[in-house]
Design a protein around this motif. Structure first.
Motif: not given
Length: 213
Positions: A121, A143, A199, A203
């Protein structure tokens, strides 16, 4: 009240300390825990295991958030962008402390994969910052929007009687939505659909692994 101005060395040492606390534990919250005044509910062993998995996922998400903000703050071109990242990071640190405390109450543990997620990250955040502040802020906004949806799902999956966990997740949701708005108002651009999908995939990978490990 006059705000203290930190030198580059001071800022570096603060960032190193925050990184160590994030990865290896013992974060300190600046706000009181929203669940402190709530009594513990009667929970079965199966419920405790399930709740621990959900809170562990949220804790790992906060580890990722700390790393992202740190990487973005260090590579931001505009000092105001860097300051926004640091401010959001401090609020995210509260979430980290609250989730870790809840896991301790449930006699559970944080994810053993947190160092890996932190490193990945941080790299993503640093690269986003190098590309440009408007893209970095856009990355933050997207995000946080995805995190809000993720937390909404957790509120549906938490047992109704577990008010302590629900209070924590609800406050986290409010803070994440605020951070998304901050990033958009500061000039964050809309990301391409392909980046959003990537993304979302990352996740899901984090969620599956952190729930179990």
């Amino acid at each position: 009240m006059k705000h203290r101005t930190f030198s580059p060395v001071d800022r570096f040492l603060i960032d190193v300390d925050r990184a160590l606390c994030t990865v290896f534990g013992n974060p300190h919250a600046s706000r009181s825990n929203p669940a402190d005044t709530v009594d513990e509910a009667e929970l079965s062993d199966a419920e405790k295991k399930h709740i621990s998995g959900l809170i562990r996922v949220n804790h790992t998400g906060e580890v990722c958030a700390q790393a992202l903000y740190l990487g973005q703050a260090m590579t931001a071109r505009d000092p105001r962008t860097s300051e926004r990242m640091n401010q959001a990071s401090e609020e995210e640190n509260d979430h980290l402390a609250w989730c870790e405390g809840r896991l301790n109450e449930l006699d559970s543990h944080t994810s053993y994969l947190n160092p890996l997620w932190f490193g990945g990250s941080f790299t993503i955040g640093a690269v986003a910052g190098l590309i440009g502040d408007k893209w970095s802020l856009g990355f933050v906004a997207e995000t946080e929007r995805q995190v809000v949806r993720h937390l909404e799902g957790h509120l549906q999956r938490l047992p109704d009687q577990d008010e302590k966990s629900r209070r924590i997740v609800e406050q986290m949701k409010l803070d994440e939505a605020k951070h998304a708005t901050m990033a958009t108002d500061a000039g964050g651009v809309e990301l391409p659909a392909s980046i959003k999908n990537l993304m979302s995939l990352m996740s899901r990978m984090m969620t599956i692994s952190a729930y179990k490990i």
